[in-house]
Design a protein around this motif. Structure first.
Motif, PDB file in Angstrom:
ATOM      1  N   VAL A   1      38.915  35.784  35.506  1.00  0.00           N
ATOM      2  CA  VAL A   1      39.301  36.972  36.065  1.00  0.00           C
ATOM      3  C   VAL A   1      39.066  38.150  35.014  1.00  0.00           C
ATOM      4  O   VAL A   1      38.906  38.095  34.077  1.00  0.00           O
ATOM      5  CB  VAL A   1      40.900  36.756  36.500  1.00  0.00           C
ATOM      6  CG1 VAL A   1      40.926  35.661  37.451  1.00  0.00           C
ATOM      7  CG2 VAL A   1      41.614  36.281  35.120  1.00  0.00           C
ATOM      8  N   ASP A   2      39.675  39.225  35.613  1.00  0.00           N
ATOM      9  CA  ASP A   2      39.369  40.664  34.510  1.00  0.00           C
ATOM     10  C   ASP A   2      40.528  40.462  33.290  1.00  0.00           C
ATOM     11  O   ASP A   2      41.368  39.811  33.636  1.00  0.00           O
ATOM     12  CB  ASP A   2      39.644  41.970  35.199  1.00  0.00           C
ATOM     13  CG  ASP A   2      40.998  41.995  35.988  1.00  0.00           C
ATOM     14  OD1 ASP A   2      42.076  42.444  35.216  1.00  0.00           O
ATOM     15  OD2 ASP A   2      41.153  41.796  37.234  1.00  0.00           O
ATOM     16  N   ALA A   3      40.537  41.285  32.420  1.00  0.00           N
ATOM     17  CA  ALA A   3      41.331  41.185  31.134  1.00  0.00           C
ATOM     18  C   ALA A   3      42.907  41.283  31.388  1.00  0.00           C
ATOM     19  O   ALA A   3      43.476  40.604  30.907  1.00  0.00           O
ATOM     20  CB  ALA A   3      40.756  42.180  30.133  1.00  0.00           C
ATOM     21  N   LEU A   4      43.142  42.280  32.281  1.00  0.00           N
ATOM     22  CA  LEU A   4      44.582  42.723  32.707  1.00  0.00           C
ATOM     23  C   LEU A   4      45.098  41.317  33.718  1.00  0.00           C
ATOM     24  O   LEU A   4      46.238  41.007  33.319  1.00  0.00           O
ATOM     25  CB  LEU A   4      44.715  43.911  33.622  1.00  0.00           C
ATOM     26  CG  LEU A   4      45.995  44.245  33.798  1.00  0.00           C
ATOM     27  CD1 LEU A   4      46.634  44.609  32.507  1.00  0.00           C
ATOM     28  CD2 LEU A   4      46.008  45.613  34.554  1.00  0.00           C
ATOM     29  N   THR A   5      44.336  41.044  34.587  1.00  0.00           N
ATOM     30  CA  THR A   5      44.792  39.919  35.328  1.00  0.00           C
ATOM     31  C   THR A   5      44.992  38.615  34.550  1.00  0.00           C
ATOM     32  O   THR A   5      46.018  37.911  34.230  1.00  0.00           O
ATOM     33  CB  THR A   5      43.933  39.591  36.422  1.00  0.00           C
ATOM     34  OG1 THR A   5      43.820  40.676  37.249  1.00  0.00           O
ATOM     35  CG2 THR A   5      44.368  38.569  37.180  1.00  0.00           C
ATOM     36  N   ARG A   6      43.968  38.311  33.422  1.00  0.00           N
ATOM     37  CA  ARG A   6      44.101  37.269  32.465  1.00  0.00           C
ATOM     38  C   ARG A   6      45.390  37.293  31.742  1.00  0.00           C
ATOM     39  O   ARG A   6      46.023  36.278  31.669  1.00  0.00           O
ATOM     40  CB  ARG A   6      42.904  37.211  31.517  1.00  0.00           C
ATOM     41  CG  ARG A   6      42.756  36.130  30.768  1.00  0.00           C
ATOM     42  CD  ARG A   6      41.400  36.114  30.081  1.00  0.00           C
ATOM     43  NE  ARG A   6      41.175  35.108  29.212  1.00  0.00           N
ATOM     44  CZ  ARG A   6      40.147  34.287  28.864  1.00  0.00           C
ATOM     45  NH1 ARG A   6      39.173  34.963  29.438  1.00  0.00           N
ATOM     46  NH2 ARG A   6      39.863  33.132  28.120  1.00  0.00           N
ATOM     47  N   MET A   7      45.676  38.525  31.214  1.00  0.00           N
ATOM     48  CA  MET A   7      46.902  38.613  30.227  1.00  0.00           C
ATOM     49  C   MET A   7      48.339  38.510  31.246  1.00  0.00           C
ATOM     50  O   MET A   7      49.083  37.803  30.754  1.00  0.00           O
ATOM     51  CB  MET A   7      47.109  39.877  29.752  1.00  0.00           C
ATOM     52  CG  MET A   7      46.086  40.161  28.511  1.00  0.00           C
ATOM     53  SD  MET A   7      46.190  41.603  27.460  1.00  0.00           S
ATOM     54  CE  MET A   7      45.680  42.960  28.953  1.00  0.00           C
TER      55      MET A   7
ATOM     56  N   ASN B   1      56.769  31.263  45.272  1.00  0.00           N
ATOM     57  CA  ASN B   1      57.563  32.143  45.016  1.00  0.00           C
ATOM     58  C   ASN B   1      57.397  32.571  43.808  1.00  0.00           C
ATOM     59  O   ASN B   1      57.474  33.836  43.022  1.00  0.00           O
ATOM     60  CB  ASN B   1      59.035  31.983  45.402  1.00  0.00           C
ATOM     61  CG  ASN B   1      58.993  32.079  47.063  1.00  0.00           C
ATOM     62  OD1 ASN B   1      58.270  32.502  47.621  1.00  0.00           O
ATOM     63  ND2 ASN B   1      60.184  31.431  47.439  1.00  0.00           N
ATOM     64  N   GLU B   2      57.651  31.558  42.667  1.00  0.00           N
ATOM     65  CA  GLU B   2      57.687  31.434  41.142  1.00  0.00           C
ATOM     66  C   GLU B   2      56.577  32.163  40.800  1.00  0.00           C
ATOM     67  O   GLU B   2      56.648  32.808  39.562  1.00  0.00           O
ATOM     68  CB  GLU B   2      58.098  30.208  40.709  1.00  0.00           C
ATOM     69  CG  GLU B   2      59.285  29.651  40.528  1.00  0.00           C
ATOM     70  CD  GLU B   2      59.526  28.248  39.933  1.00  0.00           C
ATOM     71  OE1 GLU B   2      59.151  28.206  38.797  1.00  0.00           O
ATOM     72  OE2 GLU B   2      60.022  27.296  40.923  1.00  0.00           O
ATOM     73  N   VAL B   3      55.316  31.954  41.281  1.00  0.00           N
ATOM     74  CA  VAL B   3      54.195  32.104  40.857  1.00  0.00           C
ATOM     75  C   VAL B   3      53.603  33.660  41.316  1.00  0.00           C
ATOM     76  O   VAL B   3      52.518  34.150  41.108  1.00  0.00           O
ATOM     77  CB  VAL B   3      52.868  31.257  41.020  1.00  0.00           C
ATOM     78  CG1 VAL B   3      53.174  30.037  40.303  1.00  0.00           C
ATOM     79  CG2 VAL B   3      52.499  31.204  42.512  1.00  0.00           C
TER      80      VAL B   3
ATOM     81  N   MET C   1      45.138  35.860  42.421  1.00  0.00           N
ATOM     82  CA  MET C   1      45.998  35.175  43.406  1.00  0.00           C
ATOM     83  C   MET C   1      45.672  33.613  43.456  1.00  0.00           C
ATOM     84  O   MET C   1      46.511  32.574  43.468  1.00  0.00           O
ATOM     85  CB  MET C   1      45.914  35.954  44.764  1.00  0.00           C
ATOM     86  CG  MET C   1      46.864  37.077  44.684  1.00  0.00           C
ATOM     87  SD  MET C   1      46.778  38.151  46.524  1.00  0.00           S
ATOM     88  CE  MET C   1      47.653  39.445  45.996  1.00  0.00           C
ATOM     89  N   ALA C   2      44.405  33.518  43.561  1.00  0.00           N
ATOM     90  CA  ALA C   2      43.981  32.055  43.876  1.00  0.00           C
ATOM     91  C   ALA C   2      44.271  31.446  42.530  1.00  0.00           C
ATOM     92  O   ALA C   2      44.609  29.970  42.755  1.00  0.00           O
ATOM     93  CB  ALA C   2      42.244  32.041  43.879  1.00  0.00           C
TER      94      ALA C   2
END
Length: 255
Positions: free
Chosen positions: A159-165, A114-116, A133-134
């Motif tokens: 992962v892509d730049a936005l997901t990374r941030m 839940n926290e992540v 998500m992984a």
């Protein structure tokens, strides 16, 4: 001054005749986030394996909480570049697997998920998760044993730049919430500057610490503030002075 949680002192390591680490010393205080940067091949991942207790063929000492690190321990959590989720286990089972697959009696795995940001995904299979998500599931798994220290080997580079941030921000919130220190290997200067209380700069042949930088900026940090730009310029200059192979800029470094 707070006593170090981790103290790795004068680490020397060889692969055959090649010396890959030479006299490396680092320390991490409780709750700190520390990054290792440097050119490929300078021994950052090798040092991480030693700190994790996965490699004992070295000279020097590694102590966690004043006790020698000799083997992998539940006090140290690890995240890799790939999530490394077991495809035949559910997301929740992957989180608890690190503790020997014991049943999650107190619901801690569910709370971590839940926290992540994976509420409701505990019964999903890894193939049903996106890359981001992984990695969120992998972070929950790394925290499941309630470690004092997290070791992260370029955990967000795939992962892509936005997901990374977003994952970087999540890491900050999770380590703060759980009182966990972290040692991060990264080639991304923006990542190191956004996350770190201190940055160690390594050089290669042999791998060694050539400088350290205390990043005394309050959190939450604005990625666009001039102070971070000045730090980035300084670190690039130091990397250029100590190596011939610079980190490949990421999309948000060159934007």
């Amino acid at each position: 001054m707070t006593h170090p949680l981790l103290h790795a002192h004068l680490i020397a390591k060889r692969f055959g005749e090649k010396r890959v680490l030479d006299g490396v010393s680092i320390h991490i205080r409780p709750g700190e986030i520390v990054s290792l940067i440097g050119p490929s091949g300078c021994g950052k991942s090798t040092l991480l394996r030693i700190v994790a207790g996965l490699d004992d063929a070295y000279d020097g000492t590694v102590k966690l909480g004043g006790k020698a690190v000799a083997n992998p321990s539940e006090r140290v959590g690890i995240m890799f570049q790939e999530p490394r989720l077991l495809p035949w286990l559910s997301v929740e089972q992957n989180v608890t697997f690190i503790a020997g697959g014991k049943r999650d009696k107190d619901g801690y795995a569910i709370r971590l998920l839940n926290e992540v940001g994976l509420a409701g995904r505990e019964r999903a299979w890894p193939k049903e998760l996106s890359g981001g998500m992984a990695q969120r599931a992998a972070l929950a798994r790394a925290l499941y044993t309630r470690p004092d220290l997290l070791l992260l080997d370029e955990p967000f580079s795939a992962v892509d730049a936005l997901t990374r941030m977003r994952l970087q921000t999540l890491l900050l919130s999770m380590t703060a919430a759980h009182g966990t220190a972290a040692l991060v290997v990264t080639h991304d200067l923006d990542e190191a500057l956004f996350l770190s209380d201190r940055i160690y700069l390594m050089a290669a042949e042999p791998g060694r610490i050539v400088d350290s930088f205390d990043i005394d900026l309050k959190r939450p940090r604005d990625r666009a503030v001039p102070e971070l730009a000045r730090w980035r310029h300084r670190l690039l200059a130091e990397l250029d002075a100590h190596s011939t192979t610079l980190p490949t800029p990421t999309a948000h470094q060159t934007a």
